[in-house]
Design an enzyme around this catalytic site. Sequence first.
Site, PDB file in Angstrom:
ATOM      1  N   GLU A 192       0.816  -1.221   0.000  1.00 49.84           N
ATOM      2  CA  GLU A 192       0.000   0.000   0.000  1.00 49.84           C
ATOM      3  C   GLU A 192       0.847   1.268   0.000  1.00 49.84           C
ATOM      4  O   GLU A 192       0.515   2.264   0.640  1.00 49.84           O
ATOM      5  CB  GLU A 192      -0.980  -0.019   1.174  1.00 49.84           C
ATOM      6  CG  GLU A 192      -1.957  -1.176   1.074  1.00 49.84           C
ATOM      7  CD  GLU A 192      -2.859  -1.305   2.294  1.00 49.84           C
ATOM      8  OE1 GLU A 192      -3.091  -0.299   2.987  1.00 49.84           O
ATOM      9  OE2 GLU A 192      -3.327  -2.430   2.556  1.00 49.84           O
ATOM     10  N   GLU A 287      -4.944  -8.342  -0.590  1.00 48.17           N
ATOM     11  CA  GLU A 287      -5.780  -8.320   0.603  1.00 48.17           C
ATOM     12  C   GLU A 287      -7.196  -8.030   0.155  1.00 48.17           C
ATOM     13  O   GLU A 287      -7.417  -7.163  -0.696  1.00 48.17           O
ATOM     14  CB  GLU A 287      -5.362  -7.226   1.595  1.00 48.17           C
ATOM     15  CG  GLU A 287      -4.179  -7.527   2.449  1.00 48.17           C
ATOM     16  CD  GLU A 287      -3.921  -6.432   3.478  1.00 48.17           C
ATOM     17  OE1 GLU A 287      -4.898  -5.759   3.914  1.00 48.17           O
ATOM     18  OE2 GLU A 287      -2.756  -6.240   3.841  1.00 48.17           O
TER      19      GLU A 287
END
Length: 380
Positions: A192, A287
């Site tokens: 991220e 995810e």
Amino acid sequence: MPFELLFRNHRPVAAPLLAAALALSGFAPALAAERAVVTADPNANAQARAILGYIQGLPDRPDRRVLSGQWAGYGPMTTLEQLEAILKQTGHWPAYIGVDYTDWNTHGLSTARANQIAIAYWRAGGLVEIDIVFAISPNGGELNDRDVNLIDCITPGTAAYARWQKDLDTMAAGLLELQQAGVVVFWRPLHEMNGDWFWWGGKPAPDFIRLWRHMFEYFTDIKGLHNLLWVYSPGIVARNIGTAVYYPGNGYVDLVGFDAYGDHVDSAHFQGYPDLVALGKPFFFCEFGPHGPSEVPGTFDCGNLIKGIKEHFPRTAGFMCWNDNWSPANNRNSAGLYRDPWIVNREDLPAGLAGRETAVHPTDTAPEKAPTRERATPGS
């Protein structure tokens, strides 16, 4: 939706031996593909190349083409509880497990419990992913420390370099233990990075790329880790920063994907898929969780995940569901996900792909207790 991860509750297998095992198991076609596979690490071991070759072929299969995954926790908190719940609900073990070396008790790194679970899952025939969330930044600050200069982390003589080097050595020692046990690892660090809620995120792309390449070269060239498949995992498009902006290059990545949270599994809500697929690497939902970063109601119909993949993200080769109330174990219709013809569960993996040294699933024991944590929604 982007999110911040603060929440609650080898020895290498010799190529001839692997070839023989795969041939005897009927896995010869994948072995042929393995010979042509190009890994980011040119010295990646034979089993890592075989696994990557298998994954590369998944999106072209008519069925059994998306690996199911379930995350199992941090450091000493790692547990198979939710995987066992999925087994009870669906009759299936996930194809791969995710664990993290972060220890929230000490705000450091701890590899023992995570490796214990990872090795047991591998020996039972499953694949393994290792993630890292750093409780302390290289500056000595918190996870979301905004003052970290990434170039300091790779510049000898700085305090940040000393702290980062210590973390690298701890991680490498844990990964070496897995290599010595024959385990191939989906290695997913620094995720991220296109958001700004972690200390390594939202930085100048050239600086991030140098940090990634430094880790890659240190692990492969200095530490001799050749059991890793490197996973590049941005969030879905965040703050108008695309998913490929921080890409370290084909010579440093084996798998790509994004982290995506929300109930609507479609291209309008989960943006950035085309740019990642265009990189030419297998694509994953690295995810996934329903709803968002907090107050998850546990009412998501899990069948909508595979439905959305089929309709909007058809090149997907796997997904990693988050734990707690994001897990299929704590939502609706887990059977609709795990029993779908597209799904690859642990028993569907080709014999010999992962190390089946035991005929039984790993035995779980109660993990150490840790302070209660919740996900915090990042700033807008």
